[in-house]
Scaffold this motif. Structure first.
Motif, PDB file in Angstrom:
ATOM      1  N   TYR A   1       0.909  -1.304   0.093  1.00  0.00           N
ATOM      2  CA  TYR A   1       0.024   0.012   0.226  1.00  0.00           C
ATOM      3  C   TYR A   1       0.891   1.382   0.121  1.00  0.00           C
ATOM      4  O   TYR A   1       1.432   1.771   1.227  1.00  0.00           O
TER       5      TYR A   1
ATOM      6  N   TYR B   1       2.840   3.291   2.984  1.00  0.00           N
ATOM      7  CA  TYR B   1       2.101   2.799   4.265  1.00  0.00           C
ATOM      8  C   TYR B   1       2.559   1.177   4.633  1.00  0.00           C
ATOM      9  O   TYR B   1       2.374   0.692   5.661  1.00  0.00           O
TER      10      TYR B   1
ATOM     11  N   PHE C   1       5.150   8.525   6.263  1.00  0.00           N
ATOM     12  CA  PHE C   1       4.448   9.606   6.277  1.00  0.00           C
ATOM     13  C   PHE C   1       5.016  10.734   5.392  1.00  0.00           C
ATOM     14  O   PHE C   1       4.510  11.664   4.823  1.00  0.00           O
ATOM     15  N   THR C   2       6.477  10.428   4.883  1.00  0.00           N
ATOM     16  CA  THR C   2       7.048  11.248   4.066  1.00  0.00           C
ATOM     17  C   THR C   2       6.842  10.551   2.677  1.00  0.00           C
ATOM     18  O   THR C   2       6.694  11.263   1.623  1.00  0.00           O
ATOM     19  N   LEU C   3       7.285   9.366   2.676  1.00  0.00           N
ATOM     20  CA  LEU C   3       7.288   8.744   1.364  1.00  0.00           C
ATOM     21  C   LEU C   3       6.186   7.807   1.006  1.00  0.00           C
ATOM     22  O   LEU C   3       5.983   7.169   0.132  1.00  0.00           O
ATOM     23  N   LEU C   4       5.187   8.022   1.909  1.00  0.00           N
ATOM     24  CA  LEU C   4       3.717   7.324   1.789  1.00  0.00           C
ATOM     25  C   LEU C   4       3.621   5.881   1.564  1.00  0.00           C
ATOM     26  O   LEU C   4       2.733   5.443   0.760  1.00  0.00           O
TER      27      LEU C   4
ATOM     28  N   LEU D   1       0.880   5.260  -1.088  1.00  0.00           N
ATOM     29  CA  LEU D   1       0.043   6.207  -1.616  1.00  0.00           C
ATOM     30  C   LEU D   1       0.499   6.830  -2.679  1.00  0.00           C
ATOM     31  O   LEU D   1       0.114   7.508  -3.772  1.00  0.00           O
ATOM     32  N   GLN D   2       1.973   7.163  -2.764  1.00  0.00           N
ATOM     33  CA  GLN D   2       3.040   7.931  -3.680  1.00  0.00           C
ATOM     34  C   GLN D   2       2.803   7.293  -5.090  1.00  0.00           C
ATOM     35  O   GLN D   2       2.397   7.746  -6.159  1.00  0.00           O
ATOM     36  N   LEU D   3       2.657   5.901  -5.130  1.00  0.00           N
ATOM     37  CA  LEU D   3       2.899   5.050  -6.268  1.00  0.00           C
ATOM     38  C   LEU D   3       1.278   4.860  -6.607  1.00  0.00           C
ATOM     39  O   LEU D   3       1.282   4.315  -7.905  1.00  0.00           O
TER      40      LEU D   3
ATOM     41  N   TYR E   1       8.498   6.838  10.365  1.00  0.00           N
ATOM     42  CA  TYR E   1       7.917   8.109  10.074  1.00  0.00           C
ATOM     43  C   TYR E   1       8.290   8.349   8.808  1.00  0.00           C
ATOM     44  O   TYR E   1       7.179   8.657   8.045  1.00  0.00           O
ATOM     45  N   GLN E   2       9.346   8.462   8.259  1.00  0.00           N
ATOM     46  CA  GLN E   2      10.005   9.069   7.137  1.00  0.00           C
ATOM     47  C   GLN E   2       9.312   7.951   5.961  1.00  0.00           C
ATOM     48  O   GLN E   2       8.581   8.447   4.932  1.00  0.00           O
TER      49      GLN E   2
END
Lengths: 316, 456
Positions: A61, A283, A278-281, A63-65, A274-275
């Motif tokens: 999962y 999940y 939440f930064t690279l999404l 989100l970015q991709l 976290y990175q």
């Protein structure tokens, strides 16, 4: 037999001395009703988030991709077989961080507490107020202060004070030093918390025992080794257990001071997760890491509780 | 008791049904079907970066006027710059689509583009077109905001690396004579080649001053080397097939990246930069420059340009120039934001009204003059105005105008943040040689693109 008891019938005395058995069904039903609010809280705040994390950890999962597909245990396999070297490095660094921070906190805080323990009450109060000052500053502000003032690349006041500004480069930009620079800050900021607990523990020691040992000619270090530390063991254990868990979950100092850099040299588990999440999404991967971290911290907690019950439960 | 439960259940089912029917029938009005009166009373949620303090005055004083005039209520949701992309994507994928308007950073544009409405249709409804809008934008912005022929974002905010320099030092006759004696040519003011920058950095380096400073860490550092890589002739991070531009598919570019990395690290190894450069990010380089310690600051200098202008009283004249490219015609990298309307928004027309208002020249001029800090507008007309007013330094305006458009894919942000930043910090920390940096980074970027399944 007094006048009052003489008037009580024999059967009644028996019933007062031994309560009548509860009617099991009704009593247990009432009891469970009272637990519902707490159970809702536990379910909503613990079980649901963990359940979602487990669910996401089994998915690819991102989100970015824009990807979301079932991945089985692939995310876990990648983590546990060491294919994600940065995760393994962050895990190792986290454990090192926990050990070093606990050791330094304990040595510093115990020294301060012992110093005040042997001091006159007035001075002890004064120094206690001084020692706990850093804990009154919120961690974020402490981290910003050390990042921008003490270790500031263009000023380096801390290094100037130590006379090292020409010898050591500003530590947060040096991959060899940045991690240790963060630990210095963390110990400065949070050792007062350990100090407060240890100091409170010392104050509970019966001074007459120490006075008796002095009369018997015990030296300071003999008293420390054979009386103070053994009596303090439960307090030390609880304090350091909490501190260990707190350190394992460390986040603000690392994130604010270096965001895991330079060159990933200061990432601990929480900042790395976290990175990723939440930064690279990412999940899916981030959730798998979070579950691994949860298992480790849960293991530490259970071990701490087990040890407490095994060794100190009866004393407590 | 049982009847009560039954009635409760029936009521719940009926309510759910009503909501479902209402939701299904609440079609989003098309741009043609709306007029100002229809929009009165609507509330839109606008996601903005908390870092864009340039708009503080706009939100505080101008937004209430817009609300009063249009009857549209605007709920501002300010989130951290680094969180804006994830907040938005969460909202439109699993969050129920509550956001009606969003500011999106370059790295997030590709991932969000498929979720955005085509702004071209709104422009056409207003008698304009996407082409018309883009014609008035700087070069890179004419392509950067369009995905699959859809204008997904309204060009808004740009930035680029520029150089702020101690112009008075460069104009000092004594310095000019000494420079000519040492290097055999006139002290260039401003410099126009990369070799001249090296000479100047060496010339102005003394026991108390450094010739040049740039960010050695974090995102500002990574974008410094990206700027140089682009100026070396590499066209972005990924090619048309999404392969890494300096990965195994492009060995020629590996050489260019090595040259860029060597050029940058030579400043450090030759002692032309402050010793602590490895810990510096933009705030630190700015502080270093404003403290009078350095001749040239190669960074996001527009962010603190007003401070630099104010510091001229004590430091003497401060000028700006675009960092020269290795080959003429190669622009550097730009950092940009766009505003968009999610396709799933229930208030697209109201959101478009807000968009037109916030992107109007008057409002942007207000932000540029009354807000905290400066941004670089992508509109050519507005950019020229900002330079004329002394708000945006000429050097940065030139960098933005010449900046190269580059392909942004859903994996670009990952390539830069999780691979590019650590690699750059290792390069600056002397843990990677320039050659290793170029090769390792290229391979890792290619691996990441392959793993994401986006390469052809």
């Amino acid at each position: 037999m007094t006048e009052a008891t003489a008037q009580i019938p024999p059967g009644a005395v028996k019933s007062l001395g031994k309560p009548a058995p509860r009617r099991r069904g009704i009593a247990s039903v009432n009891y469970w009703w009272f637990l519902i609010p707490a159970m809702i809280g536990v379910f909503a705040l613990i079980a649901v988030p963990i359940g979602f994390s487990v669910y996401f950890s089994l998915r690819n999962y991102n989100l970015q991709l824009g990807s979301d597909s079932f991945a089985g245990i692939d995310n876990y396999v990648r983590l546990l077989t060491g294919r994600n070297a940065d995760f393994i490095a962050a895990l190792g660094r986290t454990l090192l961080y926990v050990v070093v921070v606990i050791a330094l906190d304990f040595v510093l805080a115990m020294s301060q507490a012992l110093l005040l323990f042997s001091m006159r009450a007035g001075w002890a109060k004064f120094w206690r107020a001084i020692f706990i000052l850093p804990i009154l500053i919120i961690p974020t502000a402490s981290a910003v202060f050390w990042r921008n003032v003490m270790y500031a690349p263009h000023n380096g006041e801390f290094l100037k004070v130590l006379g090292l500004s020409d010898v050591v480069s500003p530590p947060l930009g040096d991959p060899q030093l940045a991690f240790w620079a963060i630990i210095v800050t963390v110990v400065w900021a949070w050792s007062p918390w350990v100090f407060i607990l240890l100091s409170a523990g010392l104050d509970q020691i019966d001074k007459s025992i120490l006075e008796a040992s002095m009369v018997d000619g015990a030296t300071y270090f003999q008293r420390l080794r054979t009386i103070i530390l053994p009596l303090m063991k439960p307090v030390i254990f609880v304090t350091l257990s909490f501190k260990a868990l707190d350190s394992f979950l460390a986040f603000p100092f690392v994130w604010i001071m270096t965001m895991g850099g330079p060159g990933n040299s200061t990432h601990v588990l929480s900042t790395y997760i976290y990175q990723q999440a939440f930064t690279l999404l990412d999940y899916g991967n981030g959730s798998a890491m979070a579950i691994v971290m949860l298992v480790i911290s849960g293991g530490l907690s259970i071990a701490a509780i087990f040890i407490w019950q095994r060794f100190y439960g009866k004393e407590a | 008791m049982k009847n009560r439960i039954k009635r409760g259940l029936l009521l719940a089912i009926a309510t759910t049904g009503v909501f479902a029917v209402t939701a299904c029938s609440a079609t989003t009005p098309t741009p043609e079907a709306t007029n100002a009166e229809d929009l009165r009373g609507q509330t839109i949620k606008v996601l903005v970066s908390s870092g864009h303090q340039q708009f503080n005055d706009v939100w505080l004083t101008e937004l209430p006027k817009f609300e009063a005039e249009t009857g549209i209520k605007v709920e501002l949701d300010k989130v951290n710059t680094t969180d804006i992309s994830s907040t938005f994507l969460r909202d439109v994928t699993v969050g129920g689509c509550t956001i009606d308007n969003v500011e999106m950073l370059d790295g997030g544009t590709a991932a969000a583009s498929s979720r955005m409405a085509d702004l071209g249709t709104f422009l056409e409804a207003d008698g304009s077109s996407a082409d018309e809008l883009l014609k008035g934008q700087v070069k890179f912005a004419q392509t950067a905001y369009t995905f699959d022929d859809k204008l997904a974002f309204y060009p808004f905010y740009s930035g680029a690396k520029g150089v702020a320099y101690r112009q008075s030092w460069f104009e000092d006759p004594a310095n000019q004579a000494a420079f000519k004696a040492a290097y055999g040519y006139d002290l260039p003011n401003p410099p126009t080649t990369q070799d001249q920058i090296v000479d100047l950095a060496e010339f102005f380096t003394t026991p108390t001053t450094s010739g040049i400073v740039f960010s050695g860490a974090g995102d500002p550092g990574e974008s410094t080397i990206d700027d140089l890589i682009f100026r070396q002739g590499v066209d972005g991070f990924q090619d048309k097939d999404n392969n890494a531009q300096w990965g195994p598919a492009h060995p020629d570019n590996v050489k260019k990246v090595t040259e860029a990395a060597t050029y940058l690290t030579d400043f450090i190894s030759n002692g032309y930069t402050p010793a602590s450069i490895g810990a510096m990010q933009t705030a630190d380089t700015t502080a270093n420059f404003l403290a009078g310690n350095t001749a040239m600051d190669y960074d996001h200098v527009y962010l603190a340009w007003n401070q630099m202008v104010a510091a001229q009283d004590s430091l003497g004249t401060i000028g700006s120039f675009e960092f020269p490219s290795a080959e003429k015609g190669n622009g550097g990298i730009s950092f940009y934001w766009g505003r968009g309307i999610p396709e799933c928004s229930q208030h697209k027309a109201a959101s478009w009204e807000f968009m037109k208002w916030v992107m109007s020249d008057d409002i942007q001029k207000n932000a540029l003059t009354k807000g905290v800090g400066v941004y670089v507008p992508t509109s050519v007309e507005l950019l020229d105005w900002a330079v004329e007013q002394g708000i945006v330094p000429q050097g940065v305006a030139d960098s933005v105008a010449h900046a190269k458009a580059y392909k942004v894919t859903p994996v670009t942000a990952q390539l830069r943040q999780s691979i590019g930043i650590p690699a750059y910090e290792k390069l600056i920390g002397n843990q990677l040689t320039p050659g290793d940096y170029a090769e390792t980074l290229g391979n890792q970027m290619q691996d990441a693109a392959n793993a994401a399944g986006i390469t052809n």
